[in-house]
Design a protein around this motif. Structure first.
Motif, PDB file in Angstrom:
ATOM      1  N   UNK A  51       0.833  -1.213   0.000  1.00 35.04           N
ATOM      2  CA  UNK A  51       0.000   0.000   0.000  1.00 35.04           C
ATOM      3  C   UNK A  51       0.864   1.258   0.000  1.00 35.04           C
ATOM      4  N   UNK A  52       0.304   2.316  -0.513  1.00 32.35           N
ATOM      5  CA  UNK A  52       1.014   3.588  -0.504  1.00 32.35           C
ATOM      6  C   UNK A  52       1.810   3.833  -1.765  1.00 32.35           C
ATOM      7  N   UNK A  53       2.254   5.073  -1.909  1.00 36.88           N
ATOM      8  CA  UNK A  53       3.035   5.477  -3.086  1.00 36.88           C
ATOM      9  C   UNK A  53       4.082   6.470  -2.614  1.00 36.88           C
ATOM     10  N   UNK A  54       5.323   6.252  -3.050  1.00 36.89           N
ATOM     11  CA  UNK A  54       6.438   7.098  -2.632  1.00 36.89           C
ATOM     12  C   UNK A  54       7.107   7.694  -3.862  1.00 36.89           C
ATOM     13  N   UNK A  55       7.220   9.024  -3.873  1.00 41.40           N
ATOM     14  CA  UNK A  55       7.815   9.720  -5.016  1.00 41.40           C
ATOM     15  C   UNK A  55       8.867  10.707  -4.534  1.00 41.40           C
ATOM     16  N   UNK A  56       9.894  10.876  -5.348  1.00 43.74           N
ATOM     17  CA  UNK A  56      10.922  11.880  -5.086  1.00 43.74           C
ATOM     18  C   UNK A  56      10.859  12.936  -6.180  1.00 43.74           C
ATOM     19  N   UNK A  57      10.701  14.191  -5.788  1.00 45.21           N
ATOM     20  CA  UNK A  57      10.804  15.316  -6.706  1.00 45.21           C
ATOM     21  C   UNK A  57      12.151  15.981  -6.434  1.00 45.21           C
ATOM     22  N   UNK A  58      12.995  16.067  -7.438  1.00 47.15           N
ATOM     23  CA  UNK A  58      14.288  16.712  -7.202  1.00 47.15           C
ATOM     24  C   UNK A  58      14.603  17.687  -8.329  1.00 47.15           C
ATOM     25  N   UNK A  59      15.321  18.736  -7.984  1.00 41.67           N
ATOM     26  CA  UNK A  59      15.672  19.773  -8.944  1.00 41.67           C
ATOM     27  C   UNK A  59      15.810  21.114  -8.242  1.00 41.67           C
ATOM     28  N   UNK A  60      16.251  22.146  -8.961  1.00 45.38           N
ATOM     29  CA  UNK A  60      16.504  23.462  -8.372  1.00 45.38           C
ATOM     30  C   UNK A  60      15.236  24.072  -7.765  1.00 45.38           C
ATOM     31  N   UNK A  61      15.386  24.980  -6.803  1.00 45.78           N
ATOM     32  CA  UNK A  61      14.221  25.676  -6.248  1.00 45.78           C
ATOM     33  C   UNK A  61      13.477  26.442  -7.331  1.00 45.78           C
ATOM     34  N   UNK A  62      12.155  26.535  -7.189  1.00 49.98           N
ATOM     35  CA  UNK A  62      11.353  27.330  -8.115  1.00 49.98           C
ATOM     36  C   UNK A  62      10.938  26.619  -9.377  1.00 49.98           C
ATOM     37  N   UNK A  63      11.204  25.313  -9.470  1.00 46.44           N
ATOM     38  CA  UNK A  63      10.888  24.590 -10.705  1.00 46.44           C
ATOM     39  C   UNK A  63       9.530  23.885 -10.662  1.00 46.44           C
ATOM     40  N   UNK A  64       8.767  24.072  -9.579  1.00 45.09           N
ATOM     41  CA  UNK A  64       7.386  23.573  -9.564  1.00 45.09           C
ATOM     42  C   UNK A  64       7.135  22.359  -8.695  1.00 45.09           C
ATOM     43  N   UNK A  65       8.063  21.990  -7.847  1.00 51.89           N
ATOM     44  CA  UNK A  65       7.888  20.778  -7.035  1.00 51.89           C
ATOM     45  C   UNK A  65       6.709  20.912  -6.061  1.00 51.89           C
ATOM     46  N   UNK A  66       6.688  22.024  -5.330  1.00 48.86           N
ATOM     47  CA  UNK A  66       5.618  22.224  -4.346  1.00 48.86           C
ATOM     48  C   UNK A  66       4.268  22.407  -5.036  1.00 48.86           C
ATOM     49  N   UNK A  67       4.235  23.200  -6.102  1.00 53.85           N
ATOM     50  CA  UNK A  67       2.982  23.420  -6.817  1.00 53.85           C
ATOM     51  C   UNK A  67       2.431  22.116  -7.379  1.00 53.85           C
ATOM     52  N   UNK A  68       3.296  21.267  -7.918  1.00 51.74           N
ATOM     53  CA  UNK A  68       2.854  19.988  -8.473  1.00 51.74           C
ATOM     54  C   UNK A  68       2.230  19.113  -7.389  1.00 51.74           C
ATOM     55  N   UNK A  69       2.868  19.044  -6.215  1.00 49.63           N
ATOM     56  CA  UNK A  69       2.317  18.259  -5.107  1.00 49.63           C
ATOM     57  C   UNK A  69       0.945  18.792  -4.704  1.00 49.63           C
ATOM     58  N   UNK A  70       0.824  20.124  -4.683  1.00 53.90           N
ATOM     59  CA  UNK A  70      -0.442  20.735  -4.294  1.00 53.90           C
ATOM     60  C   UNK A  70      -1.531  20.449  -5.323  1.00 53.90           C
ATOM     61  N   UNK A  71      -1.180  20.488  -6.599  1.00 51.83           N
ATOM     62  CA  UNK A  71      -2.157  20.195  -7.651  1.00 51.83           C
ATOM     63  C   UNK A  71      -2.594  18.735  -7.626  1.00 51.83           C
ATOM     64  N   UNK A  72      -1.687  17.831  -7.259  1.00 47.60           N
ATOM     65  CA  UNK A  72      -2.069  16.420  -7.126  1.00 47.60           C
ATOM     66  C   UNK A  72      -3.122  16.260  -6.037  1.00 47.60           C
ATOM     67  N   UNK A  73      -2.945  16.997  -4.944  1.00 49.31           N
ATOM     68  CA  UNK A  73      -3.937  16.949  -3.884  1.00 49.31           C
ATOM     69  C   UNK A  73      -5.259  17.543  -4.317  1.00 49.31           C
ATOM     70  N   UNK A  74      -5.200  18.658  -5.008  1.00 51.00           N
ATOM     71  CA  UNK A  74      -6.422  19.324  -5.471  1.00 51.00           C
ATOM     72  C   UNK A  74      -7.193  18.439  -6.440  1.00 51.00           C
ATOM     73  N   UNK A  75      -6.469  17.779  -7.349  1.00 49.04           N
ATOM     74  CA  UNK A  75      -7.120  16.937  -8.362  1.00 49.04           C
ATOM     75  C   UNK A  75      -7.768  15.697  -7.747  1.00 49.04           C
ATOM     76  N   UNK A  76      -7.198  15.212  -6.646  1.00 49.67           N
ATOM     77  CA  UNK A  76      -7.705  13.972  -6.042  1.00 49.67           C
ATOM     78  C   UNK A  76      -8.592  14.227  -4.828  1.00 49.67           C
TER      79      UNK A  76
END
Length: 456
Positions: A238-263
């Protein structure tokens, strides 16, 4: 529900508790009236009571032992003097009764009940009733799952029932006012809910990145079907584990937030660098609180600055190294066992311990946007009331300045304020350049003599 009426209900519960405590002690010490049973003392009738407390008692179908635990944890907040009886001394040893449990805190002169206090009241005169104590304090009981009750942790060699038994402050607030506070209103909860007004069309990501993000979105939509209806729960953890990596400001936090909004899930952001420094020595305790609550809330957990704690483990040359490795091992296990979605964000994948890397279903690299993507980001940013001077060549700006989406939003903020200050909505060329120069300065970069020069 008026606070006065809600308060009356809680006072009734504490009155009942006072009678129970007196009877249990009388029976235990074989004093006059010891033949009576505390379980025969009638609980307040909540049948027609509309208070928040009564509504939850009825909703969760709570019985005698649950209400005993609730009243015991309400008492320190409402009438702490009702527990002073537990300060009585054992005349044989000239000290307090060990079996009463309880602690005294420097910030609270009264008696704070522990799990042992609850155990004494419930089973001091009938040891078989200890099973009821274990039932109420079990992690799957509604009062524990909903974090109404909390049994504090103890050192390994101290019995677990010696932990302080308390009621979460947000539930005290609810029982008094009927208002449900979100977790971020709790000073003891080291995570913050994050939301966005944006939608998928507002984020600009490389196609391969977006495809990986949509895989996570598919799990959020169909994970339960996969495990339960397709009977893959014995083959897939059960569960899902993902790593978002890359420079600051490239959309990591926004993408996580949109995944929550969509689901339709709440997303809670945990800044690990803050937790490690602010809660040094209590890191496991505070993160355990997050996992325990999230497990029953269907949240998405987003760990920012993950390499602050999930970095490569070192050789245990001293106590600090051993403690750091212990934290890493603990969190590795909690992530492994968590049945929901966990997203870790890091600036550099190379900082990540390989033991973590092997456990990710997705490893998504967020890159500095390409020229085409930057062009789209600039257009999106200045598509509202605040616009760029028509003489500004947006494509040329996108070509010249390698900048992230987060930095472009900072530029928008700076430019919009400058335009408002002039009583205008159109951003001038020199204002745009000043804002870009400011963003470059944050990374100790400078503009060349030819960058941003306005063409005649």
């Amino acid at each position: 529900m008026e606070t006065r009426n809600a308060l009356h209900t809680l006072h009734q519960e504490v009155n009942w508790l006072t009678h129970v405590i007196n009877q249990v002690i009388i029976s235990y010490l074989k004093q006059e009236g010891h033949e009576n049973n505390w379980m025969d003392i009638p609980m307040p009738d909540l049948t027609d009571d509309p208070s928040p407390y009564a509504s939850k008692v009825k909703e969760w179908e709570l019985g005698l032992f649950e209400r005993l635990a609730l009243a015991l944890t309400i008492a320190p907040h409402l009438r702490p003097e009702s527990l002073d009886i537990f300060f009585g001394k054992n005349q044989m040893y000239d000290r307090g009764f060990t079996e009463f449990g309880g602690v005294v805190n420097d910030a609270h002169n009264g008696f704070l009940p522990t799990g042992q206090t609850f155990n004494f009241l419930a089973s001091a005169n009938d040891a078989n009733l200890r099973t009821e104590v274990a039932r109420v304090l079990h992690k799957e009981h509604p009062l524990m799952k909903e974090q109404v009750l909390h049994l504090g942790s103890t050192e390994g060699f101290i019995p677990s029932l010696n932990g302080v038994l308390s009621m979460d402050e947000k539930w005290i607030h609810f029982f008094l006012t009927g208002e449900q506070l979100s977790q971020e209103h709790s000073a003891s909860f080291p995570a913050q809910r994050i939301t966005t007004k944006l939608a998928w069309e507002d984020i600009v990501l490389d196609e391969s990145v977006m495809n990986q993000v949509m895989e996570i979105n598919a799990w959020l939509k169909h994970g339960d079907t996969l495990l339960n209806e397709w009977n893959l729960d014995q083959k897939i953890k059960p569960g899902y584990r993902a790593l978002f990596y890359g420079p600051p400001g490239t959309g990591k936090t926004l993408t996580a937030t949109l995944l929550g909004k969509a689901s339709g899930r709440e997303v809670y952001k945990i800044d690990l660098s803050m937790i490690v420094s602010k809660y040094i020595g209590e890191t496991e305790k505070n993160l355990s609180k997050i996992f325990d609550i999230a497990e029953h809330k269907n949240w998405i957990l987003f760990f920012d600055e993950a390499d602050a704690l999930y970095g490569k483990r070192t050789a245990a040359n001293n106590s600090n190294d051993r403690h750091a490795n212990q934290q890493t091992a603990y969190l590795l296990q909690r992530i492994e066992d968590f049945p929901g979605v966990v997203i870790l964000a890091s600036n550099l994948r190379g900082n990540m311990d390989e033991a973590f890397s092997r456990r990710f279903q997705s490893m998504v690299r967020f890159k500095v946007p390409s020229v085409e993507e930057r062009f789209q980001l600039w257009q999106n940013a200045f598509s509202g009331k605040c616009t760029l001077d028509p003489d500004i060549d947006v494509w040329k700006v996108a070509e010249e300045f390698e900048i992230t989406g987060g930095a472009i939003i900072n530029v928008l903020r700076f430019c919009a304020l400058a335009a408002i200050d002039r009583g205008d909505t159109v951003v001038q060329h020199h204002e745009l350049m000043s804002a870009i120069r400011k963003e470059f300065g944050k990374e100790n970069k400078t503009l060349s003599m030819t960058q941003g020069v306005k063409q005649p």
